[in-house]
Design a protein around this motif. Structure first.
Motif, PDB file in Angstrom:
ATOM      1  N   MET A   1      13.797  64.234 -39.297  1.00 31.34           N
ATOM      2  CA  MET A   1      15.057  64.349 -38.187  1.00 31.34           C
ATOM      3  C   MET A   1      16.100  65.355 -38.731  1.00 31.34           C
ATOM      4  N   ASN A   2      15.757  66.586 -38.376  1.00 32.24           N
ATOM      5  CA  ASN A   2      16.847  67.600 -38.553  1.00 32.24           C
ATOM      6  C   ASN A   2      17.996  67.805 -37.504  1.00 32.24           C
ATOM      7  N   ASP A   3      17.793  67.417 -36.545  1.00 35.52           N
ATOM      8  CA  ASP A   3      18.730  67.515 -35.678  1.00 35.52           C
ATOM      9  C   ASP A   3      19.774  66.366 -35.683  1.00 35.52           C
ATOM     10  N   LYS A   4      21.010  66.368 -35.634  1.00 32.82           N
ATOM     11  CA  LYS A   4      22.084  65.093 -35.765  1.00 32.82           C
ATOM     12  C   LYS A   4      21.931  64.506 -34.570  1.00 32.82           C
ATOM     13  N   TYR A   5      21.588  65.203 -33.373  1.00 27.74           N
ATOM     14  CA  TYR A   5      21.663  64.438 -32.235  1.00 27.74           C
ATOM     15  C   TYR A   5      20.543  63.796 -31.577  1.00 27.74           C
ATOM     16  N   LYS A   6      19.262  63.748 -32.591  1.00 26.01           N
ATOM     17  CA  LYS A   6      18.156  63.256 -32.067  1.00 26.01           C
ATOM     18  C   LYS A   6      18.102  61.750 -31.840  1.00 26.01           C
ATOM     19  N   ILE A   7      18.771  61.158 -32.779  1.00 27.63           N
ATOM     20  CA  ILE A   7      18.644  59.586 -32.813  1.00 27.63           C
ATOM     21  C   ILE A   7      19.777  59.143 -31.693  1.00 27.63           C
ATOM     22  N   PRO A   8      20.672  59.730 -31.488  1.00 28.26           N
ATOM     23  CA  PRO A   8      21.522  59.370 -30.248  1.00 28.26           C
ATOM     24  C   PRO A   8      20.987  59.654 -28.948  1.00 28.26           C
ATOM     25  N   TYR A   9      20.171  60.768 -28.972  1.00 33.06           N
ATOM     26  CA  TYR A   9      19.554  61.258 -27.696  1.00 33.06           C
ATOM     27  C   TYR A   9      18.283  59.975 -27.505  1.00 33.06           C
ATOM     28  N   MET A  10      17.786  59.721 -28.399  1.00 35.21           N
ATOM     29  CA  MET A  10      16.648  58.822 -28.315  1.00 35.21           C
ATOM     30  C   MET A  10      17.259  57.466 -27.947  1.00 35.21           C
ATOM     31  N   ASN A  11      18.293  57.066 -28.532  1.00 33.47           N
ATOM     32  CA  ASN A  11      18.964  55.824 -28.081  1.00 33.47           C
ATOM     33  C   ASN A  11      19.236  55.860 -26.593  1.00 33.47           C
ATOM     34  N   ALA A  12      19.714  56.875 -26.108  1.00 34.60           N
ATOM     35  CA  ALA A  12      20.192  56.935 -24.763  1.00 34.60           C
ATOM     36  C   ALA A  12      19.073  57.002 -23.617  1.00 34.60           C
ATOM     37  N   CYS A  13      17.892  57.490 -24.174  1.00 35.97           N
ATOM     38  CA  CYS A  13      16.903  57.350 -23.446  1.00 35.97           C
ATOM     39  C   CYS A  13      16.487  55.927 -23.422  1.00 35.97           C
ATOM     40  N   ILE A  14      16.244  55.298 -24.520  1.00 36.34           N
ATOM     41  CA  ILE A  14      15.851  53.749 -24.747  1.00 36.34           C
ATOM     42  C   ILE A  14      16.912  52.856 -23.584  1.00 36.34           C
ATOM     43  N   ARG A  15      18.198  53.153 -23.788  1.00 35.51           N
ATOM     44  CA  ARG A  15      18.990  52.509 -22.823  1.00 35.51           C
ATOM     45  C   ARG A  15      18.962  52.746 -21.365  1.00 35.51           C
ATOM     46  N   ALA A  16      18.537  54.076 -20.902  1.00 39.41           N
ATOM     47  CA  ALA A  16      18.349  54.282 -19.581  1.00 39.41           C
ATOM     48  C   ALA A  16      17.020  53.827 -19.234  1.00 39.41           C
ATOM     49  N   PHE A  17      16.255  53.773 -19.950  1.00 41.05           N
ATOM     50  CA  PHE A  17      14.853  53.143 -19.594  1.00 41.05           C
ATOM     51  C   PHE A  17      15.195  51.550 -19.360  1.00 41.05           C
ATOM     52  N   ALA A  18      15.830  51.086 -20.256  1.00 39.56           N
ATOM     53  CA  ALA A  18      15.981  49.556 -20.161  1.00 39.56           C
ATOM     54  C   ALA A  18      16.736  49.252 -18.880  1.00 39.56           C
ATOM     55  N   LYS A  19      17.645  50.290 -18.613  1.00 44.19           N
ATOM     56  CA  LYS A  19      18.669  49.811 -17.323  1.00 44.19           C
ATOM     57  C   LYS A  19      17.830  49.965 -16.333  1.00 44.19           C
ATOM     58  N   ARG A  20      17.094  50.967 -16.103  1.00 43.13           N
ATOM     59  CA  ARG A  20      16.009  51.412 -14.695  1.00 43.13           C
ATOM     60  C   ARG A  20      15.112  50.236 -14.443  1.00 43.13           C
ATOM     61  N   PHE A  21      14.621  49.562 -15.609  1.00 41.65           N
ATOM     62  CA  PHE A  21      13.768  48.496 -15.477  1.00 41.65           C
ATOM     63  C   PHE A  21      14.265  46.928 -15.723  1.00 41.65           C
ATOM     64  N   GLN A  22      15.914  46.898 -15.765  1.00 37.58           N
ATOM     65  CA  GLN A  22      16.338  45.796 -16.057  1.00 37.58           C
ATOM     66  C   GLN A  22      15.686  44.874 -17.306  1.00 37.58           C
ATOM     67  N   LEU A  23      15.799  45.529 -18.476  1.00 39.38           N
ATOM     68  CA  LEU A  23      15.131  45.024 -19.588  1.00 39.38           C
ATOM     69  C   LEU A  23      16.405  45.156 -20.440  1.00 39.38           C
ATOM     70  N   SER A  24      16.261  44.294 -21.687  1.00 38.99           N
ATOM     71  CA  SER A  24      17.109  44.198 -22.687  1.00 38.99           C
ATOM     72  C   SER A  24      16.746  45.520 -23.585  1.00 38.99           C
ATOM     73  N   VAL A  25      17.528  46.175 -24.196  1.00 36.22           N
ATOM     74  CA  VAL A  25      17.404  47.282 -25.174  1.00 36.22           C
ATOM     75  C   VAL A  25      16.307  46.969 -25.987  1.00 36.22           C
ATOM     76  N   LYS A  26      16.199  45.862 -26.316  1.00 34.56           N
ATOM     77  CA  LYS A  26      15.146  45.596 -27.663  1.00 34.56           C
ATOM     78  C   LYS A  26      13.858  45.457 -26.753  1.00 34.56           C
ATOM     79  N   SER A  27      13.860  44.691 -25.668  1.00 31.83           N
ATOM     80  CA  SER A  27      12.448  44.920 -24.906  1.00 31.83           C
ATOM     81  C   SER A  27      12.035  46.280 -24.459  1.00 31.83           C
ATOM     82  N   ALA A  28      13.024  47.025 -24.110  1.00 32.89           N
ATOM     83  CA  ALA A  28      12.627  48.436 -23.760  1.00 32.89           C
ATOM     84  C   ALA A  28      12.042  49.310 -25.038  1.00 32.89           C
TER      85      ALA A  28
END
Length: 72
Positions: A1-28
């Motif tokens: 992981m060379n890009d310091k924004y990769k983990i925050p980006y992945m986290n944002a995607c997981i959270r957006a996925f969770a929100k779209r399907f009304q899941l907990s972040v862990k479940s997503a």
């Protein structure tokens, strides 16, 4: 992981996925991990991060369905 924004980006995607399907972040996360969405975000970060988070979530939905995911 060379890009310091990769983990925050992945986290944002997981959270957006969770929100779209009304899941907990862990479940997503577990769903995305099981159906190869996390791997997809990691492998194609260079392309995906140039799109909106909503576009990335749409891509995750398609990918996970191809890998057996059933969320609609």
């Amino acid at each position: 992981m060379n890009d310091k924004y990769k983990i925050p980006y992945m986290n944002a995607c997981i959270r957006a996925f969770a929100k779209r399907f009304q899941l907990s972040v862990k479940s997503a996360f577990l769903y995305l991990y099981h159906f190869k969405g996390i791997h997809f975000l990691d492998e194609f970060y260079e392309t995906e991060h140039l799109q909106s988070i909503d576009d990335a979530v749409d891509d995750l939905i398609v990918l996970c369905r191809k890998n057996g995911g059933q969320l609609q």
